[in-house]
Scaffold this motif. Structure first.
Motif, PDB file in Angstrom:
ATOM      1  N   ASP A  74       0.858  -1.190   0.000  1.00 37.44           N
ATOM      2  CA  ASP A  74       0.000   0.000   0.000  1.00 37.44           C
ATOM      3  C   ASP A  74       0.893   1.237   0.000  1.00 37.44           C
ATOM      4  O   ASP A  74       2.106   1.145   0.146  1.00 37.44           O
ATOM      5  N   ASN A  75       0.280   2.383  -0.166  1.00 32.91           N
ATOM      6  CA  ASN A  75       1.030   3.629  -0.293  1.00 32.91           C
ATOM      7  C   ASN A  75       0.843   4.554   0.902  1.00 32.91           C
ATOM      8  O   ASN A  75       1.142   5.743   0.817  1.00 32.91           O
ATOM      9  N   GLU A  76       0.348   4.001   1.993  1.00 29.31           N
ATOM     10  CA  GLU A  76       0.125   4.826   3.179  1.00 29.31           C
ATOM     11  C   GLU A  76       1.445   5.102   3.898  1.00 29.31           C
ATOM     12  O   GLU A  76       2.279   4.203   4.040  1.00 29.31           O
ATOM     13  N   PRO A  77       1.661   6.353   4.346  1.00 30.11           N
ATOM     14  CA  PRO A  77       2.881   6.633   5.130  1.00 30.11           C
ATOM     15  C   PRO A  77       2.882   5.825   6.417  1.00 30.11           C
ATOM     16  O   PRO A  77       1.821   5.585   7.016  1.00 30.11           O
ATOM     17  N   CYS A  78       4.028   5.378   6.829  1.00 28.19           N
ATOM     18  CA  CYS A  78       4.126   4.484   7.982  1.00 28.19           C
ATOM     19  C   CYS A  78       5.497   4.649   8.617  1.00 28.19           C
ATOM     20  O   CYS A  78       6.312   5.474   8.188  1.00 28.19           O
ATOM     21  N   GLY A 148       3.048  13.011   4.827  1.00 31.94           N
ATOM     22  CA  GLY A 148       2.926  11.839   3.963  1.00 31.94           C
ATOM     23  C   GLY A 148       4.236  11.153   3.645  1.00 31.94           C
ATOM     24  O   GLY A 148       4.309  10.348   2.715  1.00 31.94           O
ATOM     25  N   SER A 150       7.107   8.569   4.831  1.00 34.70           N
ATOM     26  CA  SER A 150       7.355   7.477   5.780  1.00 34.70           C
ATOM     27  C   SER A 150       8.707   7.667   6.475  1.00 34.70           C
ATOM     28  O   SER A 150       9.599   8.352   5.967  1.00 34.70           O
ATOM     29  N   LYS A 182       0.202   5.788  13.552  1.00 32.08           N
ATOM     30  CA  LYS A 182       0.703   5.283  12.277  1.00 32.08           C
ATOM     31  C   LYS A 182       1.163   3.838  12.467  1.00 32.08           C
ATOM     32  O   LYS A 182       1.820   3.513  13.466  1.00 32.08           O
ATOM     33  N   LYS A 185       5.598  -1.056  10.181  1.00 33.17           N
ATOM     34  CA  LYS A 185       5.805  -2.050   9.130  1.00 33.17           C
ATOM     35  C   LYS A 185       7.201  -2.656   9.292  1.00 33.17           C
ATOM     36  O   LYS A 185       8.200  -2.038   8.938  1.00 33.17           O
TER      37      LYS A 185
END
Length: 255
Positions: A74-78, A148, A150, A182, A185
């Protein structure tokens, strides 16, 4: 046989270092120009030049980097949490992590000539000797996440030269994840310690560099009282997966 392999290794290391430096000097001018755009926008642009550097250097040095996903992309910031076995880890990160991201790095590295300029414009530097400096680094990481971008953290705090898969984790990444809600990962760099071990740069060797992306660990609803629970959960997930690829002595507790 060793007396034949030693000069070959020396030749290989000199070649790999020359290519590394050659590409670095090639990208220095555009990186300087990008740095004029500010730490956020300029930093994002700088990483595309660094990615070119990594994409060129690894195959030229005889290393092939592969990615394995045990989760959906996915492209979500983490907040990426990565094991740390080698100085090669930084170059691997530039090659494989989703852009934009910023690694947390030691401020001392910014003092290296030429490389230091690239370093200080592409990482969130941290001076662990100063509480005020650590607080500034945390604020900068939080600002990046809100924009946005990571964040990549080596939670062990230093390279792991023990006989265990991981050193005990520091709290910083987990506190930040909970405060900003957040996800964590976890990512494993499996072979960096073999490609460039602690014995020194003369032990650099060609070969595979495998990267494994583990399922994200959500922090929804967690409070700061849950830091140790979250830290243990991430530690256990990474430790368990690392032991599937390499043999280690009996599991040590997180401490």
């Amino acid at each position: 046989m060793n007396f034949l392999l030693k000069p070959l290794r020396v030749i290989y290391v000199i070649y790999a270092a020359a290519v590394f430096l050659g590409i670095m000097f090639l990208i220095l001018p555009p990186i300087f120009l990008a740095s004029l755009l500010g730490r956020q926008k300029g930093g994002n642009i700088i990483f595309y030049f660094l990615r070119f550097w990594a994409h060129a250097w690894f195959p030229l040095a005889g290393m092939w980097v592969t990615r394995k996903y045990l989760c959906e992309r996915d492209n979500e910031p983490c907040i990426y949490v990565v094991n740390h076995r080698s100085y090669l880890d930084a170059a691997i990160a530039v090659k494989v992590m989703r852009l934009p991201f910023r690694p947390l790095g030691k401020v001392e590295m910014s003092r290296i000539p030429f490389f230091g300029f690239i370093y200080k414009n592409s990482v969130v530097p941290v001076d662990r000797s100063s509480a005020a400096a650590r607080a500034r680094s945390v604020r900068e990481m939080m600002t990046a996440l809100k924009a946005g971008i990571s964040i990549l953290v080596f939670p062990e705090g230093t390279t792991n030269d023990t006989d265990q898969p991981l050193r005990p984790f520091h709290n910083g990444a987990f506190r930040m994840a909970i405060e900003l809600q957040k996800p964590i990962k976890p990512v494993l760099y499996l072979d960096a310690g073999h490609r460039l071990p602690h014995k020194g740069p003369m032990h650099l060797s060609p070969g595979k560099c495998r990267v494994v992306f583990l399922p994200p660990i959500p922090v929804t609803g967690m409070t700061l009282e849950d830091i140790n629970t979250l830290k243990q959960r991430v530690f256990d997930a990474m430790d368990t997966e690392l032991r599937k690829y390499h043999k280690y002595p009996t599991l040590q507790p997180i401490g």
